[in-house]
Scaffold this motif. Structure first.
Motif, mmCIF file in Angstrom:
data_model
loop_
_atom_site.group_PDB
_atom_site.id
_atom_site.type_symbol
_atom_site.label_atom_id
_atom_site.label_comp_id
_atom_site.label_asym_id
_atom_site.label_seq_id
_atom_site.Cartn_x
_atom_site.Cartn_y
_atom_site.Cartn_z
ATOM 1 N N ASP A 233 59.807 72.371 10.300
ATOM 2 C CA ASP A 233 61.078 71.824 9.838
ATOM 3 C C ASP A 233 61.136 70.303 9.868
ATOM 4 O O ASP A 233 62.201 69.732 9.729
ATOM 5 N N LYS A 234 60.001 69.640 10.030
ATOM 6 C CA LYS A 234 59.968 68.186 9.857
ATOM 7 C C LYS A 234 60.136 67.908 8.378
ATOM 8 O O LYS A 234 59.745 68.705 7.529
ATOM 9 N N LYS A 235 60.687 66.743 8.066
ATOM 10 C CA LYS A 235 60.862 66.345 6.672
ATOM 11 C C LYS A 235 60.309 64.943 6.491
ATOM 12 O O LYS A 235 60.276 64.157 7.428
ATOM 13 N N ALA A 236 59.883 64.654 5.270
ATOM 14 C CA ALA A 236 59.361 63.329 4.950
ATOM 15 C C ALA A 236 59.613 63.029 3.483
ATOM 16 O O ALA A 236 59.689 63.936 2.656
ATOM 17 N N SER A 237 59.724 61.745 3.184
ATOM 18 C CA SER A 237 59.815 61.271 1.805
ATOM 19 C C SER A 237 58.614 60.385 1.555
ATOM 20 O O SER A 237 58.217 59.618 2.443
ATOM 21 N N VAL A 238 58.039 60.490 0.372
ATOM 22 C CA VAL A 238 56.841 59.710 0.070
ATOM 23 C C VAL A 238 56.739 59.444 -1.431
ATOM 24 O O VAL A 238 57.119 60.276 -2.253
ATOM 25 N N GLN A 239 56.217 58.260 -1.762
ATOM 26 C CA GLN A 239 55.967 57.935 -3.158
ATOM 27 C C GLN A 239 54.701 58.649 -3.613
ATOM 28 O O GLN A 239 53.741 58.779 -2.841
ATOM 29 N N ALA A 240 54.712 59.092 -4.870
ATOM 30 C CA ALA A 240 53.566 59.835 -5.394
ATOM 31 C C ALA A 240 53.519 59.721 -6.906
ATOM 32 O O ALA A 240 54.471 59.271 -7.547
ATOM 33 N N GLU A 241 52.397 60.149 -7.444
ATOM 34 C CA GLU A 241 52.241 60.284 -8.890
ATOM 35 C C GLU A 241 51.937 61.747 -9.178
ATOM 36 O O GLU A 241 51.136 62.371 -8.476
ATOM 37 N N ILE A 242 52.565 62.295 -10.201
ATOM 38 C CA ILE A 242 52.325 63.684 -10.592
ATOM 39 C C ILE A 242 51.024 63.738 -11.389
ATOM 40 O O ILE A 242 50.880 63.080 -12.419
ATOM 41 N N LEU A 243 50.072 64.513 -10.895
ATOM 42 C CA LEU A 243 48.778 64.666 -11.559
ATOM 43 C C LEU A 243 48.698 65.935 -12.384
ATOM 44 O O LEU A 243 47.904 66.030 -13.320
ATOM 45 N N GLY A 244 49.498 66.935 -12.017
ATOM 46 C CA GLY A 244 49.477 68.202 -12.731
ATOM 47 C C GLY A 244 50.621 69.084 -12.284
ATOM 48 O O GLY A 244 51.151 68.920 -11.182
ATOM 49 N N ILE A 245 51.002 69.995 -13.147
ATOM 50 C CA ILE A 245 52.066 70.953 -12.849
ATOM 51 C C ILE A 245 51.516 72.339 -13.140
ATOM 52 O O ILE A 245 51.016 72.590 -14.246
ATOM 53 N N ALA A 246 51.573 73.228 -12.169
ATOM 54 C CA ALA A 246 51.057 74.588 -12.356
ATOM 55 C C ALA A 246 51.806 75.290 -13.483
ATOM 56 O O ALA A 246 53.024 75.124 -13.635
ATOM 57 N N ALA A 247 51.081 76.064 -14.262
ATOM 58 C CA ALA A 247 51.675 76.787 -15.388
ATOM 59 C C ALA A 247 52.801 77.715 -14.940
ATOM 60 O O ALA A 247 53.781 77.900 -15.661
ATOM 61 N N ASP A 248 52.674 78.265 -13.721
ATOM 62 C CA ASP A 248 53.712 79.170 -13.219
ATOM 63 C C ASP A 248 54.893 78.423 -12.606
ATOM 64 O O ASP A 248 55.870 79.032 -12.180
ATOM 65 N N GLY A 249 54.815 77.082 -12.552
ATOM 66 C CA GLY A 249 55.919 76.279 -12.032
ATOM 67 C C GLY A 249 56.109 76.353 -10.533
ATOM 68 O O GLY A 249 57.131 75.921 -10.005
ATOM 69 N N LYS A 250 55.113 76.859 -9.819
ATOM 70 C CA LYS A 250 55.265 77.036 -8.372
ATOM 71 C C LYS A 250 54.681 75.897 -7.538
ATOM 72 O O LYS A 250 54.954 75.810 -6.354
ATOM 73 N N VAL B 144 52.729 71.592 -7.709
ATOM 74 C CA VAL B 144 52.327 70.402 -8.453
ATOM 75 C C VAL B 144 51.152 69.757 -7.742
ATOM 76 O O VAL B 144 51.005 69.871 -6.526
ATOM 77 N N ASP B 145 50.317 69.088 -8.519
ATOM 78 C CA ASP B 145 49.233 68.287 -7.964
ATOM 79 C C ASP B 145 49.752 66.858 -7.920
ATOM 80 O O ASP B 145 50.314 66.368 -8.919
ATOM 81 N N VAL B 146 49.574 66.210 -6.779
ATOM 82 C CA VAL B 146 50.095 64.857 -6.608
ATOM 83 C C VAL B 146 49.058 63.945 -5.967
ATOM 84 O O VAL B 146 48.123 64.406 -5.311
ATOM 85 N N ASP B 147 49.247 62.658 -6.168
ATOM 86 C CA ASP B 147 48.488 61.621 -5.481
ATOM 87 C C ASP B 147 49.551 60.879 -4.680
ATOM 88 O O ASP B 147 50.361 60.148 -5.249
#
Length: 128
Positions: A53-70, A72-75
């Motif tokens: 239940d820890k939470k965090a916010s972070v900057q990222a770039e979206i590298l890919g989105i799964a076809a099933d929408g479940k 994402v690939d991120v950097d």
């Protein structure tokens, strides 16, 4: 001669058993894959002892989105709350609506929740 062979077998068996036990305990101390891989299971080498239940916010770039929408690939940048270095990984989405207006290449702010010692989920994505 028989005594030497028997002694050698016993020593070899003990050595193998010890190596196996060490390898097993090493695997258990580090747990699952580095990212479900990553799939939302980042892996215990970076977070097994952390409280869920820890939470965090972070900057990222979206590298890919799964076809099933479940997922994402991120950097993403380092995530101090989880003890993670900057890396590329796949993370599970809380639901498909989280990535509703997101596209590959978008610079975003991710909000990530730790569900268990090895499970993480993106709860919100905001374009930057």
């Amino acid at each position: 001669m028989k005594k030497i062979v028997t002694t050698t077998l016993v020593v070899a068996t003990l050595a193998f058993g010890t190596t196996f036990a060490l390898a097993s305990s090493h695997g258990n101390s580090h747990g699952s894959t580095h990212g479900n891989s990553h799939g939302s299971s980042h892996g215990t080498s970076h977070g097994a002892t952390q409280k869920a239940d820890k939470k965090a916010s972070v900057q990222a770039e979206i590298l890919g989105i799964a076809a099933d929408g479940k997922s994402v690939d991120v950097d993403h940048a380092p995530i101090r709350e989880f003890g993670w270095p900057a890396m590329q990984m796949s993370l599970e989405l809380q639901n498909a609506n989280v990535a509703k207006d997101i596209a590959v290449g978008d610079k975003v702010m991710l909000e990530i929740k730790q569900k268990s010692a090895t499970e993480y989920v993106i709860t919100k994505i905001t374009k930057q």
